[in-house]
Design a protein around this motif. Structure first.
Motif, PDB file in Angstrom:
ATOM      1  N   ASN A   1      -3.314 -11.540  -6.343  1.00  0.00           N
ATOM      2  CA  ASN A   1      -2.867 -10.143  -6.249  1.00  0.00           C
ATOM      3  C   ASN A   1      -3.934  -9.165  -6.728  1.00  0.00           C
ATOM      4  O   ASN A   1      -4.041  -8.056  -6.200  1.00  0.00           O
ATOM      5  N   GLU A   2      -4.729  -9.568  -7.733  1.00  0.00           N
ATOM      6  CA  GLU A   2      -5.794  -8.684  -8.201  1.00  0.00           C
ATOM      7  C   GLU A   2      -6.932  -8.613  -7.183  1.00  0.00           C
ATOM      8  O   GLU A   2      -7.481  -7.553  -6.927  1.00  0.00           O
ATOM      9  N   SER A   3      -7.295  -9.761  -6.617  1.00  0.00           N
ATOM     10  CA  SER A   3      -8.407  -9.783  -5.666  1.00  0.00           C
ATOM     11  C   SER A   3      -8.026  -9.150  -4.338  1.00  0.00           C
ATOM     12  O   SER A   3      -8.819  -8.435  -3.728  1.00  0.00           O
ATOM     13  N   PHE A   4      -6.831  -9.449  -3.896  1.00  0.00           N
ATOM     14  CA  PHE A   4      -6.377  -8.947  -2.599  1.00  0.00           C
ATOM     15  C   PHE A   4      -5.022  -8.267  -2.768  1.00  0.00           C
ATOM     16  O   PHE A   4      -3.978  -8.914  -2.666  1.00  0.00           O
ATOM     17  N   PRO A   5      -5.061  -6.988  -3.019  1.00  0.00           N
ATOM     18  CA  PRO A   5      -3.781  -6.287  -3.183  1.00  0.00           C
ATOM     19  C   PRO A   5      -3.018  -6.284  -1.855  1.00  0.00           C
ATOM     20  O   PRO A   5      -3.613  -6.360  -0.781  1.00  0.00           O
ATOM     21  N   PRO A   6      -1.689  -6.213  -1.918  1.00  0.00           N
ATOM     22  CA  PRO A   6      -0.914  -6.220  -0.679  1.00  0.00           C
ATOM     23  C   PRO A   6      -1.243  -4.995   0.175  1.00  0.00           C
ATOM     24  O   PRO A   6      -1.494  -3.899  -0.338  1.00  0.00           O
ATOM     25  N   LEU A   7      -1.279  -5.222   1.475  1.00  0.00           N
ATOM     26  CA  LEU A   7      -1.620  -4.140   2.406  1.00  0.00           C
ATOM     27  C   LEU A   7      -0.444  -3.185   2.551  1.00  0.00           C
ATOM     28  O   LEU A   7       0.700  -3.601   2.655  1.00  0.00           O
ATOM     29  N   GLN A   8      -0.789  -1.922   2.572  1.00  0.00           N
ATOM     30  CA  GLN A   8       0.227  -0.898   2.807  1.00  0.00           C
ATOM     31  C   GLN A   8      -0.145  -0.205   4.111  1.00  0.00           C
ATOM     32  O   GLN A   8      -1.018   0.658   4.149  1.00  0.00           O
ATOM     33  N   VAL A   9       0.510  -0.625   5.180  1.00  0.00           N
ATOM     34  CA  VAL A   9       0.182  -0.102   6.493  1.00  0.00           C
ATOM     35  C   VAL A   9       1.190   0.946   6.967  1.00  0.00           C
ATOM     36  O   VAL A   9       0.985   1.560   8.015  1.00  0.00           O
ATOM     37  N   SER A  10       2.230   1.125   6.199  1.00  0.00           N
ATOM     38  CA  SER A  10       3.223   2.115   6.631  1.00  0.00           C
ATOM     39  C   SER A  10       2.664   3.522   6.415  1.00  0.00           C
ATOM     40  O   SER A  10       2.051   3.844   5.397  1.00  0.00           O
ATOM     41  N   GLY A  11       2.847   4.361   7.402  1.00  0.00           N
ATOM     42  CA  GLY A  11       2.408   5.745   7.307  1.00  0.00           C
ATOM     43  C   GLY A  11       0.942   5.949   7.623  1.00  0.00           C
ATOM     44  O   GLY A  11       0.418   7.041   7.380  1.00  0.00           O
ATOM     45  N   LEU A  12       0.219   4.911   8.112  1.00  0.00           N
ATOM     46  CA  LEU A  12      -1.187   5.072   8.449  1.00  0.00           C
ATOM     47  C   LEU A  12      -1.319   5.416   9.934  1.00  0.00           C
ATOM     48  O   LEU A  12      -0.571   4.933  10.778  1.00  0.00           O
ATOM     49  N   SER A  13      -2.297   6.212  10.228  1.00  0.00           N
ATOM     50  CA  SER A  13      -2.529   6.574  11.627  1.00  0.00           C
ATOM     51  C   SER A  13      -3.287   5.436  12.321  1.00  0.00           C
ATOM     52  O   SER A  13      -3.784   4.512  11.674  1.00  0.00           O
ATOM     53  N   SER A  14      -3.403   5.515  13.633  1.00  0.00           N
ATOM     54  CA  SER A  14      -4.081   4.457  14.386  1.00  0.00           C
ATOM     55  C   SER A  14      -5.558   4.389  14.007  1.00  0.00           C
ATOM     56  O   SER A  14      -6.144   3.309  13.956  1.00  0.00           O
ATOM     57  N   GLN A  15      -6.169   5.515  13.720  1.00  0.00           N
ATOM     58  CA  GLN A  15      -7.579   5.546  13.303  1.00  0.00           C
ATOM     59  C   GLN A  15      -7.746   4.825  11.964  1.00  0.00           C
ATOM     60  O   GLN A  15      -8.675   4.045  11.779  1.00  0.00           O
ATOM     61  N   GLU A  16      -6.860   5.074  11.032  1.00  0.00           N
ATOM     62  CA  GLU A  16      -6.926   4.427   9.716  1.00  0.00           C
ATOM     63  C   GLU A  16      -6.644   2.921   9.830  1.00  0.00           C
ATOM     64  O   GLU A  16      -7.255   2.114   9.131  1.00  0.00           O
ATOM     65  N   LEU A  17      -5.714   2.536  10.723  1.00  0.00           N
ATOM     66  CA  LEU A  17      -5.433   1.122  10.945  1.00  0.00           C
ATOM     67  C   LEU A  17      -6.646   0.410  11.533  1.00  0.00           C
ATOM     68  O   LEU A  17      -6.971  -0.725  11.144  1.00  0.00           O
ATOM     69  N   GLN A  18      -7.328   1.072  12.463  1.00  0.00           N
ATOM     70  CA  GLN A  18      -8.524   0.477  13.039  1.00  0.00           C
ATOM     71  C   GLN A  18      -9.608   0.304  11.971  1.00  0.00           C
ATOM     72  O   GLN A  18     -10.300  -0.720  11.918  1.00  0.00           O
ATOM     73  N   GLU A  19      -9.760   1.278  11.121  1.00  0.00           N
ATOM     74  CA  GLU A  19     -10.737   1.181  10.026  1.00  0.00           C
ATOM     75  C   GLU A  19     -10.358   0.052   9.065  1.00  0.00           C
ATOM     76  O   GLU A  19     -11.226  -0.704   8.595  1.00  0.00           O
TER      77      GLU A  19
END
Length: 183
Positions: A45-63
């Motif tokens: 959990n420290e090395s790889f925090p859980p992804l929060q993809v809710s509320g992200l735009s398509s540009q941010e998801l691609q990044e």
């Protein structure tokens, strides 16, 4: 009688202590495994925090995807490098062990010479029909020569003596005879 009671009490006391120690060790083992699982989970959990993809735009998801792909590539490169190092060290270990065995030399065991005659070898059989005296010359093929076959006729009969047969088949004439015989 007194000695028997003392031995029995000592045995019971030892078995009670032994069972208590085993129970305590089992409880400690379970606690240690739970602690290791929690520590592993914490480190992940420290090395790889859980992804929060809710509320992200398509540009941010691609990044985010590009970033994750970059991290995956780095990890794959490190894994490949480690595999190559392991393979090299395995080959080196194998070559060194081979050199060591070559330098030591292979020890051959001292073999005992066993003298057995043919009769002794056949004596191992229990079947009385196989217990006859060994005469290996009987099993060899016999070749009977006939005077008529030894006469060489160039046209009709085949040469039976192998020396004459080799002489007759040598050279181009012999090859021609073999070629014509095959057709």
């Amino acid at each position: 009688m007194l000695d028997d009671d003392w031995i029995l009490r000592k045995y019971l006391k030892c078995s009670i202590l032994q069972s208590k120690l085993l129970k305590r060790a089992a409880a400690m083992l379970v606690a240690e495994r739970e602690e290791q699982r929690c520590a592993t989970e914490r480190a992940v959990n420290e090395s790889f925090p859980p992804l929060q993809v809710s509320g992200l735009s398509s540009q941010e998801l691609q990044e985010l995807c590009r970033d994750l792909h970059h991290k995956i590539d780095v990890v794959d490169e490190a894994r490949y490098d480690m595999e190559v190092r392991v393979a090299k060290t395995d080959n080196e270990i194998q070559s060194l062990t081979q050199r060591v065995t070559e330098l030591k030399g292979i020890k051959r065991p001292n073999l005992k010479r066993v003298k057995k005659t043919a009769d002794d070898m056949l004596g191992a059989y229990t079947d009385p029909s196989k217990l006859k005296k060994a005469d290996f010359k009987v099993n060899l093929k016999t070749v009977e020569r006939k005077k008529e076959d030894e006469k060489v006729n160039n046209d009709d009969t085949e040469v039976t003596d192998w020396r004459k047969n080799v002489e007759a088949m040598s050279g181009m004439e012999g090859r021609k005879k073999l070629f014509n015989a095959g057709q």
